[in-house]
Write a protein that holds these residues in place. Structure first.
Motif, PDB file in Angstrom:
ATOM      1  N   UNK A   3      -9.089   3.544  -5.312  1.00  0.00           N
ATOM      2  CA  UNK A   3     -10.268   2.905  -5.221  1.00  0.00           C
ATOM      3  C   UNK A   3      -9.920   1.383  -5.138  1.00  0.00           C
ATOM      4  N   UNK A   4      -9.014   0.935  -5.663  1.00  0.00           N
ATOM      5  CA  UNK A   4      -8.520  -0.427  -5.500  1.00  0.00           C
ATOM      6  C   UNK A   4      -8.095  -0.722  -4.032  1.00  0.00           C
ATOM      7  N   UNK A   5      -7.478   0.446  -3.346  1.00  0.00           N
ATOM      8  CA  UNK A   5      -7.271   0.252  -1.974  1.00  0.00           C
ATOM      9  C   UNK A   5      -8.338   0.213  -0.995  1.00  0.00           C
ATOM     10  N   UNK A   6      -9.477   0.691  -1.465  1.00  0.00           N
ATOM     11  CA  UNK A   6     -10.561   0.762  -0.578  1.00  0.00           C
ATOM     12  C   UNK A   6     -11.319  -0.348  -0.554  1.00  0.00           C
ATOM     13  N   UNK A   7     -11.078  -1.261  -1.555  1.00  0.00           N
ATOM     14  CA  UNK A   7     -12.007  -2.622  -1.331  1.00  0.00           C
ATOM     15  C   UNK A   7     -11.564  -3.351  -0.198  1.00  0.00           C
ATOM     16  N   UNK A   8     -10.446  -3.109   0.365  1.00  0.00           N
ATOM     17  CA  UNK A   8     -10.031  -4.065   1.520  1.00  0.00           C
ATOM     18  C   UNK A   8      -9.553  -3.159   2.566  1.00  0.00           C
ATOM     19  N   UNK A   9      -9.693  -1.768   2.546  1.00  0.00           N
ATOM     20  CA  UNK A   9      -8.853  -0.847   3.567  1.00  0.00           C
ATOM     21  C   UNK A   9      -9.593   0.388   3.294  1.00  0.00           C
ATOM     22  N   UNK A  10     -10.607   0.723   3.850  1.00  0.00           N
ATOM     23  CA  UNK A  10     -11.374   1.957   3.521  1.00  0.00           C
ATOM     24  C   UNK A  10     -11.440   2.766   4.792  1.00  0.00           C
ATOM     25  N   UNK A  11     -10.698   3.909   4.424  1.00  0.00           N
ATOM     26  CA  UNK A  11     -10.649   4.968   5.437  1.00  0.00           C
ATOM     27  C   UNK A  11     -10.781   6.260   4.984  1.00  0.00           C
ATOM     28  N   UNK A  12     -10.894   7.401   5.584  1.00  0.00           N
ATOM     29  CA  UNK A  12     -11.038   8.509   5.051  1.00  0.00           C
ATOM     30  C   UNK A  12     -10.130   9.012   4.216  1.00  0.00           C
ATOM     31  N   UNK A  13      -8.816   8.712   4.119  1.00  0.00           N
ATOM     32  CA  UNK A  13      -7.699   9.333   3.723  1.00  0.00           C
ATOM     33  C   UNK A  13      -7.974   8.818   2.109  1.00  0.00           C
ATOM     34  N   UNK A  14      -8.153   7.749   1.739  1.00  0.00           N
ATOM     35  CA  UNK A  14      -8.329   7.206   0.427  1.00  0.00           C
ATOM     36  C   UNK A  14      -9.556   8.053  -0.383  1.00  0.00           C
ATOM     37  N   UNK A  15     -10.606   8.099   0.667  1.00  0.00           N
ATOM     38  CA  UNK A  15     -11.833   9.060  -0.167  1.00  0.00           C
ATOM     39  C   UNK A  15     -11.248  10.416  -0.381  1.00  0.00           C
ATOM     40  N   UNK A  16     -10.660  11.039   0.518  1.00  0.00           N
ATOM     41  CA  UNK A  16     -10.058  12.237   0.549  1.00  0.00           C
ATOM     42  C   UNK A  16      -9.190  12.409  -0.826  1.00  0.00           C
ATOM     43  N   UNK A  17      -8.207  11.522  -1.189  1.00  0.00           N
ATOM     44  CA  UNK A  17      -7.528  11.685  -2.379  1.00  0.00           C
ATOM     45  C   UNK A  17      -8.438  11.651  -3.480  1.00  0.00           C
ATOM     46  N   UNK A  18      -9.399  10.639  -3.601  1.00  0.00           N
ATOM     47  CA  UNK A  18     -10.017  10.716  -4.718  1.00  0.00           C
ATOM     48  C   UNK A  18     -11.027  11.829  -4.979  1.00  0.00           C
ATOM     49  N   UNK A  19     -11.515  12.323  -3.837  1.00  0.00           N
ATOM     50  CA  UNK A  19     -12.188  13.521  -3.955  1.00  0.00           C
ATOM     51  C   UNK A  19     -11.319  14.751  -5.010  1.00  0.00           C
ATOM     52  N   UNK A  20     -10.024  14.909  -4.198  1.00  0.00           N
ATOM     53  CA  UNK A  20      -9.250  15.894  -4.997  1.00  0.00           C
ATOM     54  C   UNK A  20      -8.947  15.574  -6.434  1.00  0.00           C
ATOM     55  N   UNK A  21      -8.681  14.100  -6.688  1.00  0.00           N
ATOM     56  CA  UNK A  21      -8.488  13.881  -8.150  1.00  0.00           C
ATOM     57  C   UNK A  21      -9.359  14.194  -9.133  1.00  0.00           C
ATOM     58  N   UNK A  22     -10.759  13.802  -8.446  1.00  0.00           N
ATOM     59  CA  UNK A  22     -11.854  14.096  -9.237  1.00  0.00           C
ATOM     60  C   UNK A  22     -12.330  15.598  -9.279  1.00  0.00           C
TER      61      UNK A  22
END
Length: 530
Positions: free
Chosen positions: A446-465
């Protein structure tokens, strides 16, 4: 050592060539070839000799070899027709036939030509490649016994910056005159013929040291970057090396940004190969589809000026690899690997070329070779933050998560403000996901997404949640991922996300399935990239 011939001076210590009163920009391989020919001018140098001396024994094409010889001739005012200085001996090799005088170098801001007056400082020409001088750091402790430590910081920083092949670093003997007296920065840059200056100070007290450093634009006198480093003095020499690497790691991206800002208003047709390269790298740093596409157009212009310019080939391969990684555009992985390999053949000592090779080997599914290529990039430039991050990602995706996390953490420490620093946070997020620390994975992604928003971060968050049992949060992240990847599904992840270790892949997919990610896309988009 300085080598004098015709109207040229070749300084092997500073790796500089001057012809008349002007510095001549020379690629590293061309410089090495020229030195080897001059030092062996008593004999014919064969093709095998050059391959061993300049390319470390690597096989290169005949056209590449001829290109480098012709570039050496042009640099010293010779050509293939006259062959006044570099003569081709049919079916034997080449030989330097000019008269050469050797002299030991002395501290000077310029390279004087035999019988020629010293050029005025104000008219010192800038080379095409961005140039930088490190001024002697100031001892603020008031104790001359600490001078050795301060001088060590300066020397180590010059060494660290010199390993960044994209910049020309002035040798220390040219800046010693400024140790006791510091004139205006613009006067210094005019005298030394550099574009940027690093200055700083060191203060030691009660077992601690504080090093302050700043990067200045010589044309305007403005600050480009400044930072302070505090350390406990345990091992003096280790601290010197560590601080120098950190300063160099932070200066490198700042110089790249400064070069982009300096040249962005200039039409591409008015820029040189090095300037075009830096513009291309700044566009790649945007991490966008359009930025990568425009970067390749700029870099192709650079190669039109110099087809053997290894960093431009490496940067094109890098941009293509990032297109694949972030699903911006489709490229043939073989083309990426071939381009990166060509860059390495052209310049085996260019860290960027080896890192591009690591990217190419990643998509060719050769993890061990990719790790070795990233390590080679770091060996060539120990301050290359992005190389540590790529190595970290490769180790993590190979199941060596603890090792990979340490590499990514060091990348962040080396260059916390670089354009790609937020991307390093996602490398950490992936590592923590595979280790089962899902809360920390969510935090970093989520900290990464603040300035660098791609599908990969959201995918990782989805798996972790999914692993955390946060179904509402996971549904939200699935929607966010589909804004980038409308075909987000297990099938799409398996196709587009590179994971080498089966256990890591199982945990990633298990979390996605717990979150409710479908096995296949209902949109029928699994065969194309958005």
């Amino acid at each position: 050592m300085r080598l004098y011939f015709e109207k040229c001076v070749l300084d092997t210590d500073r790796r500089e060539l001057r012809r008349g009163e002007r510095p001549v920009p020379v690629q590293p391989q061309v410089f090495d070839l020229l030195v080897h020919l001059i030092e062996n001018r008593d004999r014919v140098v064969t093709k095998d000799d050059l391959l061993e001396a300049v390319w470390n024994g690597r096989i290169v094409s005949e056209s590449t070899l001829i290109s480098r010889i012709n570039a050496a001739r042009r640099a010293i005012g010779d050509d293939g027709e006259q062959q006044r200085l570099i003569r081709t001996i049919a079916r034997k090799g080449v030989r330097f036939v000019g008269e050469v005088e050797k002299r030991q170098a002395v501290a000077s801001s310029s390279l004087p030509i035999e019988g020629a007056p010293e050029p005025p400082a104000a008219t010192m020409a800038l080379v095409d490649r961005p140039s930088i001088a490190v001024l002697p750091f100031t001892n603020m402790s008031g104790d001359t016994e600490h001078d050795f430590f301060v001088d060590g910081i300066t020397e180590d920083l010059i060494t660290a910056l010199s390993r960044i092949r994209q910049f020309l670093v002035i040798a220390r003997n040219a800046t010693l005159r400024y140790k006791r007296e510091l004139p205006d920065i613009r006067e210094i840059t005019a005298t030394l013929g550099v574009r940027y200056v690093v200055e700083g100070s060191v203060r030691r007290d009660a077992g601690r040291v504080r090093v302050s450093a700043q990067l200045l634009d010589g044309g305007t006198g403005n600050h480009v970057w400044a930072e302070r480093f505090d350390r406990k003095l345990d091992d003096i020499f280790a601290i010197q090396d560590e601080i120098a690497r950190e300063i160099a790691g932070q200066i490198e991206p700042e110089l790249g940004r400064a070069e982009y800002e300096r040249t962005k208003a200039t039409p591409p047709e008015n820029l040189g190969a090095w300037e075009l390269f830096h513009r291309g790298m700044a566009l790649i740093a945007q991490r966008t589809r359009d930025g990568n596409a425009e970067a390749r157009r700029v870099l192709e212009r650079s190669l039109a000026l110099d087809s053997g310019f290894a960093p431009a080939h490496a940067a094109i391969a890098w941009s293509q690899a990032e297109d694949l990684f972030f699903c911006y555009a489709a490229h043939d992985p073989k083309d990426i690997l071939d381009r990166a390999r060509r860059a390495v053949v052209l310049d085996d000592r260019d860290a960027l070329s080896h890192l591009a090779l690591a990217w190419g080997l990643t998509f060719d599914r050769q993890p061990e070779s990719a790790v070795n290529a990233a390590k080679r990039a770091i060996a060539l430039n120990p301050s290359f933050a992005h190389a540590y991050a790529i190595l970290g990602r490769l180790l993590i995706q190979s199941g060596r998560c603890d090792e990979g996390i340490r590499q990514a953490e060091w990348a962040l420490r080396l260059s916390p403000f670089a354009p790609s620093a937020r991307q390093y946070l996602n490398v950490l997020a992936v590592g923590y996901l595979y280790l089962g620390n899902d809360a920390k994975a969510v935090e970093f992604a989520r900290e990464s997404i603040h300035s660098f928003d791609t599908w990969a971060q959201h995918m990782i968050i989805t798996s972790a949640l999914g692993h955390l049992g946060d179904h509402e949060g996971a549904k939200h992240e699935i929607r966010e991922t589909r804004k980038h990847r409308p075909d987000f599904s297990i099938t799409q992840v398996l196709r587009d996300y590179v994971v080498f270790d089966a256990t890591c892949l199982d945990r990633l997919l298990a979390g996605l399935r717990k979150a409710g990610v479908a096995e296949t896309s209902k949109l029928g988009l699994t065969s194309r990239r958005s």
